[in-house]
Design a protein around this motif. Structure first.
Motif, PDB file in Angstrom:
ATOM      1  N   ILE A 291       0.805  -1.258  -0.064  1.00 17.11           N
ATOM      2  CA  ILE A 291      -0.104   0.162   0.004  1.00 17.11           C
ATOM      3  C   ILE A 291       1.096   1.138   0.002  1.00 17.11           C
ATOM      4  CG2 ILE A 291      -1.605   1.399   1.295  1.00 17.11           C
ATOM      5  CD1 ILE A 291      -2.825  -1.541   2.132  1.00 17.11           C
ATOM      6  N   LEU A 292       1.828   1.277   0.859  1.00 16.10           N
ATOM      7  CA  LEU A 292       2.882   2.544   0.893  1.00 16.10           C
ATOM      8  C   LEU A 292       3.473   2.432  -0.567  1.00 16.10           C
ATOM      9  CD1 LEU A 292       4.049   1.996   4.387  1.00 16.10           C
ATOM     10  CD2 LEU A 292       2.810   3.623   3.757  1.00 16.10           C
ATOM     11  N   GLN A 293       3.865   1.374  -1.166  1.00 13.20           N
ATOM     12  CA  GLN A 293       4.586   1.667  -2.327  1.00 13.20           C
ATOM     13  C   GLN A 293       3.688   2.131  -3.394  1.00 13.20           C
ATOM     14  OE1 GLN A 293       5.788  -2.265  -3.714  1.00 13.20           O
ATOM     15  NE2 GLN A 293       6.493  -1.555  -5.800  1.00 13.20           N
ATOM     16  N   PHE A 294       2.370   1.774  -3.490  1.00  8.90           N
ATOM     17  CA  PHE A 294       1.460   2.493  -4.225  1.00  8.90           C
ATOM     18  C   PHE A 294       1.220   3.876  -4.136  1.00  8.90           C
ATOM     19  CE2 PHE A 294      -3.145   3.569  -5.182  1.00  8.90           C
ATOM     20  CZ  PHE A 294      -3.021   3.024  -6.569  1.00  8.90           C
ATOM     21  N   ILE A 295       1.205   4.180  -2.781  1.00  4.55           N
ATOM     22  CA  ILE A 295       0.868   5.708  -2.453  1.00  4.55           C
ATOM     23  C   ILE A 295       2.175   6.599  -3.016  1.00  4.55           C
ATOM     24  CG2 ILE A 295       0.945   7.356  -0.446  1.00  4.55           C
ATOM     25  CD1 ILE A 295      -0.518   5.203   1.121  1.00  4.55           C
ATOM     26  N   TYR A 296       3.377   5.850  -2.694  1.00  5.56           N
ATOM     27  CA  TYR A 296       4.393   6.578  -3.486  1.00  5.56           C
ATOM     28  C   TYR A 296       4.395   6.779  -4.847  1.00  5.56           C
ATOM     29  CZ  TYR A 296       9.219   7.582  -4.453  1.00  5.56           C
ATOM     30  OH  TYR A 296      10.742   7.941  -4.906  1.00  5.56           O
ATOM     31  N   TYR A 297       3.919   5.554  -5.509  1.00  2.00           N
ATOM     32  CA  TYR A 297       4.023   5.602  -7.003  1.00  2.00           C
ATOM     33  C   TYR A 297       3.039   6.679  -7.526  1.00  2.00           C
ATOM     34  CZ  TYR A 297       2.392   4.174 -11.515  1.00  2.00           C
ATOM     35  OH  TYR A 297       2.088   4.062 -12.758  1.00  2.00           O
ATOM     36  N   LYS A 298       1.796   6.774  -6.759  1.00  2.22           N
ATOM     37  CA  LYS A 298       0.750   7.829  -6.891  1.00  2.22           C
ATOM     38  C   LYS A 298       1.094   9.234  -6.649  1.00  2.22           C
ATOM     39  CE  LYS A 298      -3.043   5.957  -8.519  1.00  2.22           C
ATOM     40  NZ  LYS A 298      -3.611   6.317  -9.732  1.00  2.22           N
ATOM     41  N   GLY A 299       2.388   9.460  -5.842  1.00  6.11           N
ATOM     42  CA  GLY A 299       2.780  10.683  -5.547  1.00  6.11           C
ATOM     43  C   GLY A 299       1.486  11.517  -4.629  1.00  6.11           C
ATOM     44  N   ILE A 300       1.020  10.579  -3.829  1.00  2.00           N
ATOM     45  CA  ILE A 300      -0.205  11.236  -2.784  1.00  2.00           C
ATOM     46  C   ILE A 300       0.630  10.981  -1.490  1.00  2.00           C
ATOM     47  CG2 ILE A 300      -1.939  10.935  -4.391  1.00  2.00           C
ATOM     48  CD1 ILE A 300      -2.734   8.508  -2.913  1.00  2.00           C
ATOM     49  N   SER A 301       0.091  11.750  -0.643  1.00  3.16           N
ATOM     50  CA  SER A 301       0.265  11.725   0.726  1.00  3.16           C
ATOM     51  C   SER A 301      -0.521  10.769   1.578  1.00  3.16           C
ATOM     52  CB  SER A 301       0.303  13.117   1.641  1.00  3.16           C
ATOM     53  OG  SER A 301      -1.150  13.524   1.545  1.00  3.16           O
ATOM     54  N   LYS A 302      -0.167   9.916   2.743  1.00  2.00           N
ATOM     55  CA  LYS A 302      -0.796   9.392   3.498  1.00  2.00           C
ATOM     56  C   LYS A 302      -2.381   9.913   3.613  1.00  2.00           C
ATOM     57  CE  LYS A 302       2.635   6.592   5.947  1.00  2.00           C
ATOM     58  NZ  LYS A 302       3.195   6.193   7.278  1.00  2.00           N
ATOM     59  N   SER A 303      -2.252  11.209   4.203  1.00  2.00           N
ATOM     60  CA  SER A 303      -3.580  11.600   4.585  1.00  2.00           C
ATOM     61  C   SER A 303      -4.450  12.042   3.411  1.00  2.00           C
ATOM     62  CB  SER A 303      -3.209  13.023   4.996  1.00  2.00           C
ATOM     63  OG  SER A 303      -2.841  13.957   4.247  1.00  2.00           O
ATOM     64  N   GLN A 304      -3.721  11.949   2.039  1.00  2.00           N
ATOM     65  CA  GLN A 304      -4.675  12.012   0.857  1.00  2.00           C
ATOM     66  C   GLN A 304      -5.416  10.729   0.788  1.00  2.00           C
ATOM     67  OE1 GLN A 304      -1.524  13.770  -1.684  1.00  2.00           O
ATOM     68  NE2 GLN A 304      -2.963  15.453  -2.353  1.00  2.00           N
ATOM     69  N   PHE A 305      -4.682   9.509   1.141  1.00  2.00           N
ATOM     70  CA  PHE A 305      -4.820   8.340   0.492  1.00  2.00           C
ATOM     71  C   PHE A 305      -5.907   8.072   1.863  1.00  2.00           C
ATOM     72  CE2 PHE A 305      -4.659   3.773   1.988  1.00  2.00           C
ATOM     73  CZ  PHE A 305      -4.774   3.277   0.776  1.00  2.00           C
ATOM     74  N   TYR A 306      -5.700   8.388   2.940  1.00  2.14           N
ATOM     75  CA  TYR A 306      -7.025   8.126   4.036  1.00  2.14           C
ATOM     76  C   TYR A 306      -8.233   8.910   3.503  1.00  2.14           C
ATOM     77  CZ  TYR A 306      -2.994   6.679   6.861  1.00  2.14           C
ATOM     78  OH  TYR A 306      -1.796   6.198   7.609  1.00  2.14           O
ATOM     79  N   LYS A 307      -8.050  10.115   3.070  1.00  3.29           N
ATOM     80  CA  LYS A 307      -9.436  10.750   2.898  1.00  3.29           C
ATOM     81  C   LYS A 307     -10.256  10.073   1.703  1.00  3.29           C
ATOM     82  CE  LYS A 307      -8.128  15.254   4.361  1.00  3.29           C
ATOM     83  NZ  LYS A 307      -7.511  16.643   4.025  1.00  3.29           N
ATOM     84  N   SER A 308      -9.344   9.805   0.781  1.00  2.30           N
ATOM     85  CA  SER A 308      -9.912   9.093  -0.395  1.00  2.30           C
ATOM     86  C   SER A 308     -10.596   7.821  -0.441  1.00  2.30           C
ATOM     87  CB  SER A 308      -8.958   9.091  -1.665  1.00  2.30           C
ATOM     88  OG  SER A 308      -7.756   8.144  -1.370  1.00  2.30           O
ATOM     89  N   THR A 309     -10.074   7.037   0.914  1.00  5.22           N
ATOM     90  CA  THR A 309     -10.327   5.648   1.019  1.00  5.22           C
ATOM     91  C   THR A 309     -11.425   5.658   2.179  1.00  5.22           C
ATOM     92  OG1 THR A 309      -8.437   5.273   2.336  1.00  5.22           O
ATOM     93  CG2 THR A 309      -8.397   4.403   0.094  1.00  5.22           C
ATOM     94  N   GLY A 310     -11.394   6.788   2.927  1.00  5.73           N
ATOM     95  CA  GLY A 310     -12.164   6.577   4.307  1.00  5.73           C
ATOM     96  C   GLY A 310     -11.510   5.822   5.310  1.00  5.73           C
ATOM     97  N   LEU A 311     -10.384   5.630   5.186  1.00  4.66           N
ATOM     98  CA  LEU A 311      -9.584   4.932   6.442  1.00  4.66           C
ATOM     99  C   LEU A 311      -9.167   6.027   7.266  1.00  4.66           C
ATOM    100  CD1 LEU A 311      -7.222   2.393   4.081  1.00  4.66           C
ATOM    101  CD2 LEU A 311      -9.521   1.837   5.492  1.00  4.66           C
ATOM    102  N   SER A 312      -9.027   5.447   8.557  1.00  6.33           N
ATOM    103  CA  SER A 312      -8.625   6.398   9.647  1.00  6.33           C
ATOM    104  C   SER A 312      -7.189   7.074   9.591  1.00  6.33           C
ATOM    105  CB  SER A 312      -8.841   5.783  10.932  1.00  6.33           C
ATOM    106  OG  SER A 312      -8.311   4.761  11.210  1.00  6.33           O
ATOM    107  N   ASN A 313      -6.962   8.182  10.127  1.00  6.46           N
ATOM    108  CA  ASN A 313      -5.626   8.676  10.072  1.00  6.46           C
ATOM    109  C   ASN A 313      -4.963   7.775  10.781  1.00  6.46           C
ATOM    110  OD1 ASN A 313      -6.275  10.801   8.582  1.00  6.46           O
ATOM    111  ND2 ASN A 313      -6.855  12.349  10.134  1.00  6.46           N
ATOM    112  N   GLY A 314      -3.645   7.594  10.394  1.00  2.67           N
ATOM    113  CA  GLY A 314      -2.758   6.686  11.168  1.00  2.67           C
ATOM    114  C   GLY A 314      -2.853   5.068  10.854  1.00  2.67           C
TER     115      GLY A 314
END
Length: 71
Positions: free
Chosen positions: A5-28
């Motif tokens: 998942i972290l590899q995908f986030i890096y590939y997409k060039g997005i931050s973890k917080s952007q990923f959390y917002k887009s997926t609805g997963l909790s921060n952290g």
């Protein structure tokens, strides 16, 4: 799976917080969880349909689904 998942986030060039917002997963979530449940995987795949499910779950294959051109 967290590493992929972290590899995908890096590939997409997005931050973890952007990923959390887009997926609805909790921060952290990625920092606290070791095992990702099925419902969380579904949330990720709904938000990012370009992820290859087999790669996400098993690490086999390519990260992204192949482009399928319509005829």
């Amino acid at each position: 799976m967290i590493d992929r998942i972290l590899q995908f986030i890096y590939y997409k060039g997005i931050s973890k917080s952007q990923f959390y917002k887009s997926t609805g997963l909790s921060n952290g979530f990625l920092d606290k969880v070791k095992d990702v449940g099925v419902s969380k995987i579904e949330d990720i795949l709904k938000s990012y349909p370009d992820i290859n499910t087999e790669w996400l779950v098993t690490g086999k294959g390519d990260m992204l689904k192949p482009n399928i051109k319509e005829m």
